[in-house]
Design a protein around this motif. Structure first.
Motif, PDB file in Angstrom:
ATOM      1  N   MET A 110       0.723  -1.135  -0.042  1.00 33.23           N
ATOM      2  CA  MET A 110      -0.054   0.166  -0.027  1.00 33.23           C
ATOM      3  C   MET A 110       0.839   1.456  -0.175  1.00 33.23           C
ATOM      4  O   MET A 110       1.606   1.404   0.744  1.00 33.23           O
ATOM      5  N   ILE A 111       0.502   2.086  -1.003  1.00 28.83           N
ATOM      6  CA  ILE A 111       1.278   3.389  -0.936  1.00 28.83           C
ATOM      7  C   ILE A 111       0.074   4.526  -0.120  1.00 28.83           C
ATOM      8  O   ILE A 111      -0.971   4.428  -0.707  1.00 28.83           O
ATOM      9  N   PHE A 112       0.369   5.089   0.898  1.00 29.77           N
ATOM     10  CA  PHE A 112      -0.369   5.817   1.674  1.00 29.77           C
ATOM     11  C   PHE A 112      -0.153   7.217   0.952  1.00 29.77           C
ATOM     12  O   PHE A 112       0.412   7.943   0.365  1.00 29.77           O
ATOM     13  N   GLN A 113      -1.548   7.916   1.701  1.00 35.93           N
ATOM     14  CA  GLN A 113      -1.800   9.354   1.067  1.00 35.93           C
ATOM     15  C   GLN A 113      -0.648  10.384   1.158  1.00 35.93           C
ATOM     16  O   GLN A 113      -0.159  11.007   0.328  1.00 35.93           O
ATOM     17  N   GLU A 114       0.104  10.419   2.372  1.00 36.34           N
ATOM     18  CA  GLU A 114       1.214  11.353   2.629  1.00 36.34           C
ATOM     19  C   GLU A 114       2.292  10.543   3.069  1.00 36.34           C
ATOM     20  O   GLU A 114       2.691   9.999   4.105  1.00 36.34           O
ATOM     21  N   MET A 116       5.276  11.743   4.019  1.00 33.17           N
ATOM     22  CA  MET A 116       5.988  12.118   5.143  1.00 33.17           C
ATOM     23  C   MET A 116       5.660  11.556   6.461  1.00 33.17           C
ATOM     24  O   MET A 116       6.486  11.024   7.101  1.00 33.17           O
ATOM     25  N   THR A 117       4.241  11.049   6.416  1.00 38.96           N
ATOM     26  CA  THR A 117       3.670  10.417   7.883  1.00 38.96           C
ATOM     27  C   THR A 117       3.762   8.932   7.630  1.00 38.96           C
ATOM     28  O   THR A 117       3.618   8.237   8.685  1.00 38.96           O
ATOM     29  N   ALA A 118       3.879   8.544   6.471  1.00 36.05           N
ATOM     30  CA  ALA A 118       4.077   6.904   6.043  1.00 36.05           C
ATOM     31  C   ALA A 118       5.490   6.251   6.545  1.00 36.05           C
ATOM     32  O   ALA A 118       5.689   5.234   6.511  1.00 36.05           O
ATOM     33  N   LEU A 119       6.456   7.442   6.478  1.00 31.81           N
ATOM     34  CA  LEU A 119       7.834   6.863   6.840  1.00 31.81           C
ATOM     35  C   LEU A 119       8.092   7.416   8.146  1.00 31.81           C
ATOM     36  O   LEU A 119       7.768   8.464   8.644  1.00 31.81           O
ATOM     37  N   ASP A 120       8.977   6.430   8.968  1.00 31.60           N
ATOM     38  CA  ASP A 120       9.551   6.735  10.242  1.00 31.60           C
ATOM     39  C   ASP A 120      10.635   7.774  10.214  1.00 31.60           C
ATOM     40  O   ASP A 120      11.475   7.606   9.639  1.00 31.60           O
ATOM     41  N   PRO A 121      10.223   8.842  10.623  1.00 31.08           N
ATOM     42  CA  PRO A 121      11.374  10.044  10.656  1.00 31.08           C
ATOM     43  C   PRO A 121      12.648   9.923  11.405  1.00 31.08           C
ATOM     44  O   PRO A 121      13.754  10.220  11.185  1.00 31.08           O
ATOM     45  N   ALA A 122      12.497   8.685  12.289  1.00 32.90           N
ATOM     46  CA  ALA A 122      13.957   8.268  13.016  1.00 32.90           C
ATOM     47  C   ALA A 122      14.739   7.546  12.367  1.00 32.90           C
ATOM     48  O   ALA A 122      15.890   7.260  13.021  1.00 32.90           O
ATOM     49  N   LEU A 175      10.747  12.391  -4.193  1.00 34.11           N
ATOM     50  CA  LEU A 175      11.479  11.532  -3.476  1.00 34.11           C
ATOM     51  C   LEU A 175      10.820  10.688  -2.545  1.00 34.11           C
ATOM     52  O   LEU A 175      10.999   9.198  -2.424  1.00 34.11           O
ATOM     53  N   ARG A 176      10.493  11.214  -1.611  1.00 34.39           N
ATOM     54  CA  ARG A 176       9.774  10.447  -0.475  1.00 34.39           C
ATOM     55  C   ARG A 176       8.551   9.458  -0.931  1.00 34.39           C
ATOM     56  O   ARG A 176       8.538   8.377  -0.530  1.00 34.39           O
ATOM     57  N   PRO A 197      -2.004   8.787  -4.466  1.00 34.81           N
ATOM     58  CA  PRO A 197      -0.498   8.689  -4.721  1.00 34.81           C
ATOM     59  C   PRO A 197       0.202   9.825  -5.011  1.00 34.81           C
ATOM     60  O   PRO A 197       1.446  10.082  -4.754  1.00 34.81           O
ATOM     61  N   THR A 198      -0.580  10.870  -5.529  1.00 31.37           N
ATOM     62  CA  THR A 198      -0.044  12.221  -6.252  1.00 31.37           C
ATOM     63  C   THR A 198      -0.613  13.374  -5.579  1.00 31.37           C
ATOM     64  O   THR A 198      -0.450  14.478  -6.335  1.00 31.37           O
ATOM     65  N   THR A 199      -1.304  13.279  -4.592  1.00 32.15           N
ATOM     66  CA  THR A 199      -2.106  14.494  -4.093  1.00 32.15           C
ATOM     67  C   THR A 199      -0.977  15.500  -3.693  1.00 32.15           C
ATOM     68  O   THR A 199      -1.596  16.633  -3.946  1.00 32.15           O
TER      69      THR A 199
END
Length: 345
Positions: A110-114, A116-122, A175-176, A197-199
């Motif tokens: 699944m490719i989520f909407q956002e 930045m929030t789908a990836l763990d920043p840490a 890139l994200r 995926p492109t919003t």
């Protein structure tokens, strides 16, 4: 507006066993303590390699359905009222946590909407993709790293080795999103769900991402469910379209017939809102009113309060069932009496 000739429409076939089957699925959620119906009697099939578009206004249930397909609706606030979801030979509904974890990423991505929030920043983005690969394949860290770089190159991330060591905040939105796609396809799932995926991307990057998804579909043979508000994207990219309204599928159709002559008034209203259907110096076409609020009980057609073609005593009495006229289906008892306008050609 019709789909590009390079993408072949797949006609339904009773001889082909669907990759995904959603059968009469109904779901209640309790966002504030009391369960209310969110999805009702959803039927959906996806065949191997097929691209299906899912459209509808915000709040129609598209993302909830997508999360249900991957078993990510929180169990504490959800209750299945009926139906089932089967992916290939795996029962999603009622599956244990361990069973669902083995499906996510391996059979369905699944490719989520956002992004930045789908990836763990840490964590570095490469480590996040490598972790998914190791979890589902059991390969060594070195091999997972090699496959991660391979996936980054597959989704056209330049300087893949260096980018794999970056943190999410160090990458652009485009890139994200490519990293999220690499994560979703890392284990070559049979089905990919792309939820808007492109919003959040600019027009140029949107076109690049869609071209990338098209190429991945052709190279990897994945089926794709594309959730989008952009009907132009649906027309260009998908084989079939399914329209959702107030938690129900109200129309299902191959792409070209849908845009030429929709069979449900809601579908027609969506198409009339497209810019190419607007007249110069005239007020924009607007669909009046709002969808029913969450859990609101509507005795007849759920679109009746906003429908210009509704008839009292017919459309507002009992729930409207789907009418199946393969390869199309629609939830309107007046469909054969109406000639509804589609998109401008």
């Amino acid at each position: 507006m019709t789909k590009a000739a390079s993408v072949d429409t797949m006609a339904p076939s009773s001889e082909v066993v669907p990759l995904l089957r959603v059968e009469n699925f109904s779901l209640d959620l309790a966002p504030s303590g009391e369960f209310v119906p969110v999805l009702s009697n959803v039927d959906l099939t996806i065949r191997t390699g097929e691209v299906v578009g899912l459209v509808g206004e915000s709040g129609s249930g598209k993302s909830t359905l997508a999360l249900s397909l991957i078993g990510l609706v929180p169990q504490k606030i959800s209750k299945r009222r009926g139906g089932r979801i089967v992916l290939d030979d795996t029962e999603i509904t009622g599956g244990t946590r361990r069973a669902l974890q083995s499906v996510r990423g391996r059979k369905i991505g699944m490719i989520f909407q956002e992004p930045m929030t789908a990836l763990d920043p840490a964590y570095r983005v490469g480590d996040q993709v490598a972790e998914a690969i190791r979890r589902h394949t059991g390969v060594s860290r070195a091999e997972a790293r090699r496959r991660t770089i391979e996936n980054f190159k597959l989704v056209e991330i330049a300087d893949a080795e260096r980018r794999a060591d970056a943190y999410p905040h160090e990458l652009s939105g485009g890139l994200r999103q490519r990293v999220c796609i690499a994560l979703a396809i890392a284990c070559r799932p049979q089905l990919l769900i792309a939820d808007e995926p492109t919003t959040a991307l600019d027009v140029t990057t949107q076109a690049q991402i869609l071209q990338l998804l098209r190429r991945l579909r052709e190279e990897l043979g994945m089926a794709i469910i594309l959730i989008s508000h952009d009907l132009a994207v649906i027309a260009e990219f998908c084989d079939r379209v399914m329209v959702m309204y107030a938690g129900q599928i109200v129309e299902e159709s191959p792409i070209d017939p849908f845009f030429i002559q929709p069979r449900h008034p809601y579908s027609s209203a969506l198409l009339q809102s497209l810019p190419e259907n607007q007249l110069p110096l005239k007020a924009l076409s607007v669909l009046p009113g709002s969808p029913p609020s969450l859990g609101m009980q509507v005795p007849g057609c759920r679109f009746v309060a906003r429908c210009a073609h509704a008839q009292s005593g017919r459309c507002d009495v009992t729930p409207i069932e789907m009418t199946n006229e393969p390869p199309r289906a629609f939830r309107c008892i007046r469909a054969d009496e109406l000639t509804l306008p589609g998109a401008a050609r």
